[in-house]
Design a protein around this motif. Sequence first.
Motif, PDB file in Angstrom:
ATOM      1  N   ILE A  66       6.573   5.098  16.928  1.00  0.00           N
ATOM      2  CA  ILE A  66       6.333   4.516  18.127  1.00  0.00           C
ATOM      3  C   ILE A  66       6.686   5.665  19.115  1.00  0.00           C
ATOM      4  O   ILE A  66       6.571   5.371  20.718  1.00  0.00           O
ATOM      5  N   CYS A  69       3.940   7.098  20.522  1.00  0.00           N
ATOM      6  CA  CYS A  69       2.548   5.769  21.748  1.00  0.00           C
ATOM      7  C   CYS A  69       3.354   6.278  22.974  1.00  0.00           C
ATOM      8  O   CYS A  69       3.222   5.727  23.864  1.00  0.00           O
ATOM      9  N   LEU A  94       5.443  -3.203  21.352  1.00  0.00           N
ATOM     10  CA  LEU A  94       6.190  -2.149  20.231  1.00  0.00           C
ATOM     11  C   LEU A  94       8.073  -2.457  20.381  1.00  0.00           C
ATOM     12  O   LEU A  94       8.384  -2.168  19.345  1.00  0.00           O
TER      13      LEU A  94
END
Length: 306
Positions: A66, A69, A94
């Motif tokens: 995460i 990202c 997410l």
Amino acid sequence: MSEAARSLLQRWGASFRKGTDFDSWGQLVEAIDEYQILARHLQKEAQSQHNNSEFTEDQKKTIAKIATCLELRSAALQSTQSQDEFKLEDLKKLEPILKNILTYNKEFPFDVQPVPLRKILAPGEEEHLEFEEDDEEGGAGAGSPDSFPARVPGTLLPRLPSEPGMTLLTINIEKIGLKDAGQCIDPYITVSVKDLNGIDLTPVQDTPVALRKEDTYVHFNVDIEIQKHIERLTKGAAIFFEFKHYKPKKRFTSTKCFAFMEMDEIKPGAIVIELYKKPTDFKRKKLQLLTKKPLYLHLHQTLHKE
């Protein structure tokens, strides 16, 4: 769920929503800032030792992805290229994963690499570690302050608003010459403006990772907007460029060398400046050239005046 884990997830969730809200509203500077802060917190948790973490190793891998990202979305907001960028709608997928990280057991929706193995050190922190570089590494100097948090590459800021009679400076970092340019992993440059005592006069900015490596050059071709009008910089100030790269054996990002430009060198057009050995000497007291070879940092300056 422990109270500590619940508190962490609540803070992360609030930060995530704040960033995506700014993003959807078009407040890109604020969104980038929020994404970068959250990414650093997630990276820190992902890199924490098992006994000090509220999460399992698998959960930490997901947390690290995460964070990656968030880095990708932050880079996309700063990029002029529209293809292959990480979109806001992708990032929003997410949020439920982060919220339910303790029970999430599906395949991660994006093919990204986790970052827990990559320790990004605060400026100057790597100087306290053992040197194992070749003869163009090492050196002595005042060193960078260690009071700044670790930063994720790609934290460029937009140009300041113009003011009558005041001058703004854009520096295009074209390329840097290094004998082992092709061996540098994920290289980027940290740009800062310091006074004679090494104190920051503007926010520190990191370039995205270099575009390409070619022969003895690492190419960037990225614009840096200096976050202060030239007339307002203190006497003796200098603009520093720290070249950083990732060391897989030691699993951290290290400063390889640095360069700086003083106020009398600010003028329109191309300029090449010399490279110095680390640690970064912001006070410019004990400078040692990185190499005797004709390898430099290549810049192009543009002045904007109303």
